[in-house]
Design an enzyme around this catalytic site. Structure first.
Site, PDB file in Angstrom:
ATOM      1  N   TYR A   1       0.835  -1.207   0.000  1.00 28.71           N
ATOM      2  CA  TYR A   1       0.000   0.000   0.000  1.00 28.71           C
ATOM      3  C   TYR A   1       0.872   1.260   0.000  1.00 28.71           C
ATOM      4  O   TYR A   1       0.635   2.185  -0.773  1.00 28.71           O
ATOM      5  CB  TYR A   1      -0.904  -0.003   1.247  1.00 28.71           C
ATOM      6  CG  TYR A   1      -1.900   1.132   1.257  1.00 28.71           C
ATOM      7  CD1 TYR A   1      -3.174   0.970   0.720  1.00 28.71           C
ATOM      8  CD2 TYR A   1      -1.564   2.379   1.787  1.00 28.71           C
ATOM      9  CE1 TYR A   1      -4.079   2.016   0.707  1.00 28.71           C
ATOM     10  CE2 TYR A   1      -2.458   3.426   1.778  1.00 28.71           C
ATOM     11  CZ  TYR A   1      -3.724   3.248   1.240  1.00 28.71           C
ATOM     12  OH  TYR A   1      -4.614   4.277   1.219  1.00 28.71           O
TER      13      TYR A   1
ATOM     14  N   PHE B   1      -7.042  19.909 -24.704  1.00 26.90           N
ATOM     15  CA  PHE B   1      -7.734  18.671 -25.035  1.00 26.90           C
ATOM     16  C   PHE B   1      -9.119  18.721 -24.361  1.00 26.90           C
ATOM     17  O   PHE B   1      -9.316  19.486 -23.432  1.00 26.90           O
ATOM     18  CB  PHE B   1      -6.905  17.476 -24.539  1.00 26.90           C
ATOM     19  CG  PHE B   1      -7.545  16.172 -24.868  1.00 26.90           C
ATOM     20  CD1 PHE B   1      -7.693  15.767 -26.181  1.00 26.90           C
ATOM     21  CD2 PHE B   1      -8.058  15.347 -23.863  1.00 26.90           C
ATOM     22  CE1 PHE B   1      -8.314  14.578 -26.494  1.00 26.90           C
ATOM     23  CE2 PHE B   1      -8.671  14.151 -24.171  1.00 26.90           C
ATOM     24  CZ  PHE B   1      -8.813  13.766 -25.477  1.00 26.90           C
ATOM     25  N   ASP B   2     -10.073  17.899 -24.832  1.00 22.90           N
ATOM     26  CA  ASP B   2     -11.450  18.063 -24.324  1.00 22.90           C
ATOM     27  C   ASP B   2     -11.571  17.878 -22.813  1.00 22.90           C
ATOM     28  O   ASP B   2     -12.266  18.640 -22.147  1.00 22.90           O
ATOM     29  CB  ASP B   2     -12.475  17.201 -25.098  1.00 22.90           C
ATOM     30  CG  ASP B   2     -12.216  15.700 -25.046  1.00 22.90           C
ATOM     31  OD1 ASP B   2     -11.204  15.294 -24.462  1.00 22.90           O
ATOM     32  OD2 ASP B   2     -13.032  14.941 -25.602  1.00 22.90           O
TER      33      ASP B   2
ATOM     34  N   ASP C   1       1.192  19.474 -21.086  1.00 23.87           N
ATOM     35  CA  ASP C   1       0.288  18.320 -21.133  1.00 23.87           C
ATOM     36  C   ASP C   1       1.006  17.354 -22.084  1.00 23.87           C
ATOM     37  O   ASP C   1       0.955  17.501 -23.302  1.00 23.87           O
ATOM     38  CB  ASP C   1      -1.078  18.769 -21.666  1.00 23.87           C
ATOM     39  CG  ASP C   1      -2.036  17.600 -21.858  1.00 23.87           C
ATOM     40  OD1 ASP C   1      -1.628  16.454 -21.649  1.00 23.87           O
ATOM     41  OD2 ASP C   1      -3.198  17.856 -22.239  1.00 23.87           O
TER      42      ASP C   1
ATOM     43  N   ALA D   1       1.169  14.007 -22.926  1.00 26.30           N
ATOM     44  CA  ALA D   1       0.729  12.651 -23.273  1.00 26.30           C
ATOM     45  C   ALA D   1       1.565  12.049 -24.405  1.00 26.30           C
ATOM     46  O   ALA D   1       1.829  10.852 -24.423  1.00 26.30           O
ATOM     47  CB  ALA D   1      -0.745  12.671 -23.663  1.00 26.30           C
TER      48      ALA D   1
ATOM     49  N   LYS E   1      -0.707   6.904 -23.393  1.00 26.67           N
ATOM     50  CA  LYS E   1      -0.203   7.151 -24.747  1.00 26.67           C
ATOM     51  C   LYS E   1       1.294   6.795 -24.782  1.00 26.67           C
ATOM     52  O   LYS E   1       1.629   5.639 -24.947  1.00 26.67           O
ATOM     53  CB  LYS E   1      -0.423   8.620 -25.139  1.00 26.67           C
ATOM     54  CG  LYS E   1      -1.879   8.958 -25.480  1.00 26.67           C
ATOM     55  CD  LYS E   1      -2.720   9.230 -24.295  1.00 26.67           C
ATOM     56  CE  LYS E   1      -4.072   9.783 -24.671  1.00 26.67           C
ATOM     57  NZ  LYS E   1      -4.923   9.921 -23.479  1.00 26.67           N
TER      58      LYS E   1
ATOM     59  N   HIS F   1     -20.292  14.135 -26.822  1.00 22.16           N
ATOM     60  CA  HIS F   1     -19.959  13.143 -27.851  1.00 22.16           C
ATOM     61  C   HIS F   1     -19.928  11.720 -27.326  1.00 22.16           C
ATOM     62  O   HIS F   1     -20.144  10.788 -28.091  1.00 22.16           O
ATOM     63  CB  HIS F   1     -18.618  13.496 -28.512  1.00 22.16           C
ATOM     64  CG  HIS F   1     -17.492  13.693 -27.547  1.00 22.16           C
ATOM     65  ND1 HIS F   1     -17.379  14.817 -26.765  1.00 22.16           N
ATOM     66  CD2 HIS F   1     -16.446  12.899 -27.223  1.00 22.16           C
ATOM     67  CE1 HIS F   1     -16.297  14.703 -26.006  1.00 22.16           C
ATOM     68  NE2 HIS F   1     -15.714  13.546 -26.269  1.00 22.16           N
TER      69      HIS F   1
END
Ligand SMILES: Cc1ncc(COP(=O)(O)O)c(C=O)c1O
Length: 465
Positions: free
Chosen positions: A74, A126-127, A216, A218, A259, A450
């Site tokens: 843990y 990004f969304d 960001d 990714a 990614k 979407h």
């Protein structure tokens, strides 16, 4: 000396997964059941799944071996330290906070730094980034360079941020900007890279206004490869060296490790500031988990640490970017309108050029996605008016900036013959484009519509062969 022109997949296959093969009639039935929303389709109906490159990578033998070595303690698991050290040596950041995926890092960061009255500029959010900025009460502003909004522009770094507009915004909204965000590569802008020169200029601008810069990241490795290939003066550098410079220009970063870390799940937040790290860790404990696992199993942390190293291998990056360009070139040769130039993780069909007789308000990208699935069993993703537009008070669709259909290519998953099949399917739909019509939304949720909205076709019947 044998100098092959063919860039081969730098791996061989050790485990295989059968591809679903369905009849057109079975696909039509599934599509109707899904109310023409490809997110609602069972994956078992899809032959080639190009919906996303996120979490869909094939892991290497080393990663699977790492999974067996995963330490599930843990607190203070061995796998956490392995992960922390891998992220720290790559990013140079002091505090490494694991999260279960990218949006969890976004939620924590913007809960701490966002809020009403604040404004967060980015090249393109990004969304999920935009949704998390806005959920905090702050405003998300996209400042990508002009060329980044023109699908036909051949600019080599269409993900660059417009530094003059950033400078003006930081002056105008002084004190209200908690950070500047640069998304590498720029997913919503077509997987287009950001140049090192631009990152350096953004850094200088942030310094002038005393505002932190966040990446960001990714797809940081794909971005590093594009810098090496396209930007003067970097052709001899290793992708790792370039990636490290990208991170050293920032004060913080977050990553969807689904990614460029070859993870099926995972993410992290990396920051230098001690106070910010403490606030983020407190939020993390509330919703993700203890700071040494952050919502992930030890085995995930182990696999990600290995993936972060593998992704920077030159053979891999050369194959990755070249194989995406291969699909792009095949489609370009037959005249399919595309977002130019080829991006890193995906090929984007330019839907307004593809279906010229369907206005943006009639969702041409959704029509193409539906047709690709029903005809070829290829699942793509609309990135346009459905994702970024909205329904106006008069019930009409307010279009997004572009209407694209993204064919995202999972890492190390499909071979060249799979991609040849995809090219054939797109060509088949393109030849029949005159018989296609638009789509309309019949019901939608209040946010990120979407994923769950329902559609119906307008003036055509995609279900009939
Ligand atoms: C640029 C970018 N940022 C953030 C995210 C969100 O990450 P996740 O899906 O892991 O929550 C994604 C996912 O596609 C992305 O492409």
């Amino acid at each position: 000396m044998f100098e092959p022109r063919t860039i081969i997949e730098p791996f061989r296959v050790k485990v295989v997964e059968p591809l679903p093969r369905r009849t057109r009639a079975a696909r039509a039935e599934a599509l109707q059941e899904a109310r023409f929303n490809l997110f609602a389709l069972p994956a078992a109906e899809v032959t080639i799944d190009l919906m996303t490159d996120s979490g869909t990578s094939a892991m290497s033998q080393e990663q699977w071996a790492g999974i067996m070595r995963g330490d599930e303690s843990y607190a203070g698991a061995r796998s956490y330290y392995r992960f922390r050290d891998a992220v720290r040596s790559l990013t140079g950041m002091k505090h490494i906070v694991p999260t279960h995926q990218g949006r969890a890092a976004e939620r924590i960061l913007f809960t701490v730094l966002g809020g009403a009255g604040k404004v967060v500029p980015a090249n393109t959010h990004f969304d999920t980034t935009r949704a998390n900025v806005e959920a905090s009460g702050a405003e998300a502003v996209d400042l990508v360079i002009e060329e980044g909004t023109h699908p036909e522009s051949e600019h080599p770094f269409k993900g660059d941020l417009d530094v003059a507009r950033l400078d003006a915004l930081l002056a105008e909204r002084a004190g209200a900007v908690p950070m500047v965000v640069v998304t590498v590569t720029n997913n919503s802008g077509g997987g287009q890279p950001v140049s090192l020169a631009n990152l350096r200029a953004v850094r200088e601008c942030c310094d002038r206004h005393d505002v932190p810069l966040f990446l960001d990241c990714a797809r940081f490795a794909e971005n590093a490869w594009f810098i090496r290939m396209r930007e003067d003066g970097h052709g001899e550098r290793t992708p790792r060296d370039i990636a490290e410079e990208m991170f050293r220009l920032a004060d913080g970063a977050w990553m969807s490790a689904k990614k460029d870390a070859f993870g099926n799940i995972g993410g992290f937040l990396a920051v230098n500031d001690d106070g910010l790290a403490e606030q983020c860790r407190n939020m993390l404990i509330l919703t993700e988990g203890f700071p040494t696992y952050g919502g992930l199993a030890g085995r995930d942390l182990e696999a990600l640490a290995i993936g972060l190293e593998e992704v920077l291998e030159e053979d891999y990056l050369e194959y990755r970017i070249r194989s995406t360009a291969y699909v792009w070139e095949c489609l370009d040769r037959i005249g399919v309108p595309l977002l130019r130039p080829a991006g890193g993780h995906a090929v984007y069909l330019e839907a307004r050029g593809f279906l010229q007789h369907v206005p943006p308000a009639d969702l041409p990208g959704q029509s193409i996605s539906v047709a690709l699935f029903v005809e070829g069993g290829v699942r793509a993703c609309e990135i346009g008016t459905v994702m970024f537009g909205h329904t106006g008070p008069d019930g009409k669709q307010q279009p997004g900036a572009m209407d694209l259909v993204r064919l995202a290519i999972p890492r190390r998953v499909y071979t060249q013959s799979h991609m040849d099949y995809v090219v054939e399917a797109v060509a088949y739909v393109y030849e029949r484009r005159a018989s296609m019509g638009g789509m309309r939304i019949v019901d939608e949720p209040s946010a990120l519509r979407h994923f769950t909205c329902g559609f119906e076709p307008l003036d055509w019947d995609p279900l009939v062969a």
